[in-house]
Design an enzyme around this catalytic site. Structure first.
Site, PDB file in Angstrom:
ATOM      1  N   HIS A 172      19.493 -14.625  37.274  1.00 43.56           N
ATOM      2  CA  HIS A 172      20.165 -15.103  36.060  1.00 43.56           C
ATOM      3  C   HIS A 172      19.125 -15.402  34.992  1.00 43.56           C
ATOM      4  O   HIS A 172      17.924 -15.415  35.265  1.00 43.56           O
ATOM      5  CB  HIS A 172      21.084 -16.290  36.351  1.00 43.56           C
ATOM      6  CG  HIS A 172      20.382 -17.560  36.747  1.00 43.56           C
ATOM      7  ND1 HIS A 172      19.696 -17.695  37.925  1.00 43.56           N
ATOM      8  CD2 HIS A 172      20.277 -18.757  36.114  1.00 43.56           C
ATOM      9  CE1 HIS A 172      19.204 -18.921  37.998  1.00 43.56           C
ATOM     10  NE2 HIS A 172      19.524 -19.582  36.905  1.00 43.56           N
TER      11      HIS A 172
ATOM     12  N   HIS B 272      18.026 -17.950  33.142  1.00 42.75           N
ATOM     13  CA  HIS B 272      17.305 -19.190  32.857  1.00 42.75           C
ATOM     14  C   HIS B 272      15.785 -18.997  32.906  1.00 42.75           C
ATOM     15  O   HIS B 272      15.258 -18.241  33.729  1.00 42.75           O
ATOM     16  CB  HIS B 272      17.720 -20.289  33.831  1.00 42.75           C
ATOM     17  CG  HIS B 272      19.075 -20.854  33.509  1.00 42.75           C
ATOM     18  ND1 HIS B 272      19.820 -21.568  34.420  1.00 42.75           N
ATOM     19  CD2 HIS B 272      19.815 -20.811  32.368  1.00 42.75           C
ATOM     20  CE1 HIS B 272      20.956 -21.943  33.850  1.00 42.75           C
ATOM     21  NE2 HIS B 272      20.983 -21.488  32.609  1.00 42.75           N
TER      22      HIS B 272
ATOM     23  N   ASP C 130      13.342 -20.772  33.982  1.00 40.04           N
ATOM     24  CA  ASP C 130      12.591 -21.065  35.207  1.00 40.04           C
ATOM     25  C   ASP C 130      12.769 -19.964  36.261  1.00 40.04           C
ATOM     26  O   ASP C 130      12.234 -20.064  37.365  1.00 40.04           O
ATOM     27  CB  ASP C 130      12.966 -22.448  35.776  1.00 40.04           C
ATOM     28  CG  ASP C 130      14.398 -22.550  36.247  1.00 40.04           C
ATOM     29  OD1 ASP C 130      15.304 -22.107  35.510  1.00 40.04           O
ATOM     30  OD2 ASP C 130      14.633 -23.059  37.368  1.00 40.04           O
ATOM     31  N   HIS C 131      13.497 -18.898  35.895  1.00 40.92           N
ATOM     32  CA  HIS C 131      13.684 -17.744  36.789  1.00 40.92           C
ATOM     33  C   HIS C 131      13.149 -16.450  36.175  1.00 40.92           C
ATOM     34  O   HIS C 131      13.077 -15.434  36.855  1.00 40.92           O
ATOM     35  CB  HIS C 131      15.173 -17.580  37.138  1.00 40.92           C
ATOM     36  CG  HIS C 131      15.727 -18.768  37.855  1.00 40.92           C
ATOM     37  ND1 HIS C 131      16.079 -18.752  39.183  1.00 40.92           N
ATOM     38  CD2 HIS C 131      15.944 -20.039  37.422  1.00 40.92           C
ATOM     39  CE1 HIS C 131      16.495 -19.968  39.541  1.00 40.92           C
ATOM     40  NE2 HIS C 131      16.419 -20.763  38.486  1.00 40.92           N
TER      41      HIS C 131
ATOM     42  N   HIS D 133      27.217 -20.902  37.796  1.00 38.73           N
ATOM     43  CA  HIS D 133      26.035 -21.568  37.221  1.00 38.73           C
ATOM     44  C   HIS D 133      25.768 -20.974  35.832  1.00 38.73           C
ATOM     45  O   HIS D 133      25.616 -21.704  34.852  1.00 38.73           O
ATOM     46  CB  HIS D 133      24.856 -21.367  38.157  1.00 38.73           C
ATOM     47  CG  HIS D 133      23.556 -21.935  37.675  1.00 38.73           C
ATOM     48  ND1 HIS D 133      23.318 -23.281  37.569  1.00 38.73           N
ATOM     49  CD2 HIS D 133      22.406 -21.320  37.273  1.00 38.73           C
ATOM     50  CE1 HIS D 133      22.082 -23.472  37.118  1.00 38.73           C
ATOM     51  NE2 HIS D 133      21.514 -22.309  36.920  1.00 38.73           N
TER      52      HIS D 133
ATOM     53  N   ASP E  69      20.486 -19.867  41.609  1.00 35.38           N
ATOM     54  CA  ASP E  69      20.970 -21.250  41.476  1.00 35.38           C
ATOM     55  C   ASP E  69      22.470 -21.344  41.735  1.00 35.38           C
ATOM     56  O   ASP E  69      23.163 -22.165  41.135  1.00 35.38           O
ATOM     57  CB  ASP E  69      20.665 -21.778  40.066  1.00 35.38           C
ATOM     58  CG  ASP E  69      19.187 -22.048  39.854  1.00 35.38           C
ATOM     59  OD1 ASP E  69      18.410 -21.983  40.820  1.00 35.38           O
ATOM     60  OD2 ASP E  69      18.816 -22.338  38.694  1.00 35.38           O
TER      61      ASP E  69
ATOM     62  N   HIS F 197      15.575 -23.401  44.504  1.00 31.55           N
ATOM     63  CA  HIS F 197      15.040 -24.756  44.317  1.00 31.55           C
ATOM     64  C   HIS F 197      15.059 -25.531  45.629  1.00 31.55           C
ATOM     65  O   HIS F 197      15.938 -25.352  46.466  1.00 31.55           O
ATOM     66  CB  HIS F 197      15.867 -25.552  43.292  1.00 31.55           C
ATOM     67  CG  HIS F 197      15.761 -25.042  41.893  1.00 31.55           C
ATOM     68  ND1 HIS F 197      14.788 -25.465  41.018  1.00 31.55           N
ATOM     69  CD2 HIS F 197      16.518 -24.147  41.218  1.00 31.55           C
ATOM     70  CE1 HIS F 197      14.957 -24.856  39.845  1.00 31.55           C
ATOM     71  NE2 HIS F 197      15.994 -24.045  39.939  1.00 31.55           N
TER      72      HIS F 197
HETATM   73 FE    FE Z   1      16.774 -22.793  38.276  1.00 30.53          FE
HETATM   74 ZN    ZN Z   2      19.379 -21.795  36.637  1.00 33.12          ZN
END
Ligand code: FE
Ligand code: ZN
Length: 209
Positions: free
Chosen positions: A52, A54, A56-57, A109, A131, A169
Site C-alpha cells: 500500500h 504509505h 513507511d512502506h 487500512h 498493515d 509492524h
Molecule cells: Fe505501516
Molecule cells: Zn500503513
C-alpha cells in the site's frame, strides 16, 4: 527460498526473500537497512513488492532503484505510487524464484491495499499482508470501512491455517494486551502474551505469526 525480516524505523519489518544470491523485499520504507543487509549477504536485489502507498512502506524504493537498475517493482493497481511499478490486483499472479504469488485485494487500512500469498514447495505458505492483518489485531481504518476490512480479513482467514503471516509492524504485544482487556478470561491469550513477552525480552521478533 529463505524468509527473514529486516527491522526498520521504530517497529517496521521489511520482509526479505532470498534464493541463490537473489533477493526480493516487501514494503521497503527505508533503503539503508535493506542495502546493509543485501551487502552483508552479498545479494542482488531482483524485485520489490509494495502492499500500500504509505510512506513507511514505500519511502526507500527510489534509493533502491538507483542502486539496482534491473529491479522489478510491483504494487497496488488502485493506489498511486510516486515511482514506476507494475500494477496488480486480485486475480493476478506473479512469480518469485519460480514460485507463483497470488494477489489478494484487502481494502480497509487503505482503499487499494493488496496482499501477496505464496506457497513455496516443501515450506509453509507465506502471506505478506502489510498493515491489514497483524499478530493479535488488524490495521487502522484510514481509507476503508469496517465492513471492507472485515471482508478482507475473512479472505485472509480462508487461506491455509499454517500460513506464515508476515505483517509489517511489531504490534503484537500491544494488540494482545488490548485483546486481554476485552477477554480477561481467555487463558490461551494469557499464555500467548507470556510467550511473546519472552521473545521481545530477548530482542526477538514475534513474527511471522
Ligand atoms: Fe505501516
Ligand atoms: Zn500503513
Amino acid at each position: 527460498m529463505n524468509l527473514s525480516a529486516i527491522p526498520a524505523f521504530q517497529d517496521n519489518y521489511i520482509w526479505l526473500l532470498t534464493h541463490a544470491g537473489r533477493a526480493w523485499v516487501v514494503d521497503p520504507g527505508e533503503a539503508s537497512p535493506v542495502l546493509s543487509e543485501l551487502a552483508r549477504q552479498q545479494l542482488v536485489l531482483e524485485g520489490i513488492l509494495i502492499t500500500h502507498h504509505h510512506g513507511d512502506h514505500t519511502g526507500g524504493v527510489p534509493e533502491l532503484l538507483a542502486e539496482f537498475a534491473q529491479v522489478r517493482v510491483y504494487g497496488p493497481a488502485n493506489e498511486a505510487l510516486r515511482f514506476d511499478y507494475h500494477p496488480l490486483q486480485e486475480g493476478a499472479t506473479i512469480e518469485i524464484f519460480d514460485t507463483a504469488v497470488e494477489i489478494i485485494d484487502v481494502p480497509g487500512h487503505t482503499a487499494g491495499h493488496i496482499a501477496y500469498w505464496l506457497n513455496p514447495s516443501s515450506q509453509s505458505p507465506i502471506l505478506f499482508c502489510g498493515d491489514t492483518l497483524f499478530s493479535g489485531g488488524c490495521g487502522r481504518l484510514f481509507e476503508g470501512t469496517a465492513a471492507q476490512m472485515h471482508e478482507s480479513l475473512q479472505k485472509l482467514a480462508s487461506r491455509a491455517p499454517q500460513t506464515r503471516v508476515c505483517c509489517a509492524h511489531e504490534y503484537t504485544l500491544s494488540n494482545l494486551r488490548f485483546a486481554a482487556a476485552v477477554e480477561p478470561e481467555n487463558t490461551a491469550l494469557q499464555a500467548h502474551i507470556q510467550q511473546c513477552e519472552a521473545q521481545r525480552a530477548q530482542g526477538l521478533s514475534t513474527l511471522p505469526s
